[in-house]
Scaffold this motif. Structure first.
Motif: not given
Length: 201
Positions: A54-81
Motif C-alpha cells: 500500500g501507500i505506507n509500504g509493504i507489510t507481511e501478514f503471517n499467522r504463526p499462532e495457527l496450528t498446521q493440523m488438519i481440522m474440520d471447518g468449525e474447528e478451524f474457524v473457532r481456532c482462527a477467530l
C-alpha cells in the motif's frame, strides 16, 4: 465479480481452484507448494498467508499462532477467530473444486463483500482444512477498488444483509463455542455496516 467467479468454478478443469484479483500476484512458485500439500493431504481447503502493498509500504501478514493440523471447518474457524486471524477473503486459500460444486457453494451476485458471505460458508462446511505457513499472495491496496471506494450506502446495506444471512446460517453449527465466536464476529461487522450507513446519511 460473483458471476465471473461462478462461471470459473463451473468451467474449471483442475482439482483445485484459486481466485486472484486482477491487480494482485502470486509469489514465485509458492502456490504450487500449496497445491501439492492440498493434493497430498486430500484437503477441501488449504490456507496461506499474504503480503500487503500500500501507500505506507509493504507489510507481511503471517499467522504463526495457527496450528498446521488438519481440522474440520468449525474447528478451524473457532481456532482462527480465537486468535483474531481469520480474514474472510477468497484469495487467501485454495479450494477443492468438487467440494464446492457438490455442496453448490456459489457466490451470490449483487453484493459488495461477496467474499465475506461465501468464504464463511465454505470454511464452516468443510471437512478437511489445513493452514500452511507460506506467504504466497501479494495484495495491492488502492482507493479505486469496489470495497475501498466511497460507496458508503451500498457497502453498508450489503454488510448488514450479509450479517443477517450468516446469522441464520450459523444456527446450523454443531459446536456451541464456534457459534458464539462466529456470531460475535458478525456483530462487529454489523456495527461497521451501521457506521458506514451513518456516513452516507
Amino acid at each position: 465479480v460473483s458471476v465471473a467467479r461462478n462461471v470459473g468454478i463451473r468451467n474449471a478443469n483442475g482439482k483445485y481452484v484459486a481466485f486472484i484479483d486482477s491487480d494482485d500476484y502470486y509469489k514465485d512458485d509458492t502456490i504450487i507448494k500449496l497445491l501439492n500439500q492440498a493434493e497430498e493431504q486430500n484437503l477441501d481447503i488449504i490456507c496461506g498467508d499474504y503480503t500487503e502493498i500500500g501507500i505506507n509500504g509493504i507489510t507481511e501478514f503471517n499467522r504463526p499462532e495457527l496450528t498446521q493440523m488438519i481440522m474440520d471447518g468449525e474447528e478451524f474457524v473457532r481456532c482462527a477467530l480465537s486468535e483474531s486471524t481469520l480474514p474472510m477473503v477468497v484469495w487467501l486459500s485454495l479450494f477443492r473444486r468438487d467440494y464446492i460444486t457438490s455442496k453448490e457453494l456459489y457466490f451470490k451476485p449483487g453484493y459488495y463483500y461477496e467474499d465475506e458471505l461465501w468464504v464463511s460458508q465454505v470454511y464452516l462446511l468443510a471437512s478437511r482444512i489445513c493452514y500452511c505457513p507460506i506467504n504466497f499472495y501479494g495484495y495491492y491496496i488502492h482507493n479505486q477498488s469496489a470495497t475501498h471506494g466511497k460507496k458508503y450506502n451500498k457497502n453498508a446495506i450489503d454488510i448488514i444483509k450479509i450479517c443477517k444471512e450468516l446469522k441464520e446460517f450459523s444456527k446450523q453449527l454443531k459446536n456451541q463455542k464456534t457459534q458464539e465466536l462466529f456470531q460475535n464476529y458478525l456483530i462487529t461487522n454489523y456495527l461497521s455496516g451501521y457506521y458506514l450507513s451513518r456516513m452516507s446519511a
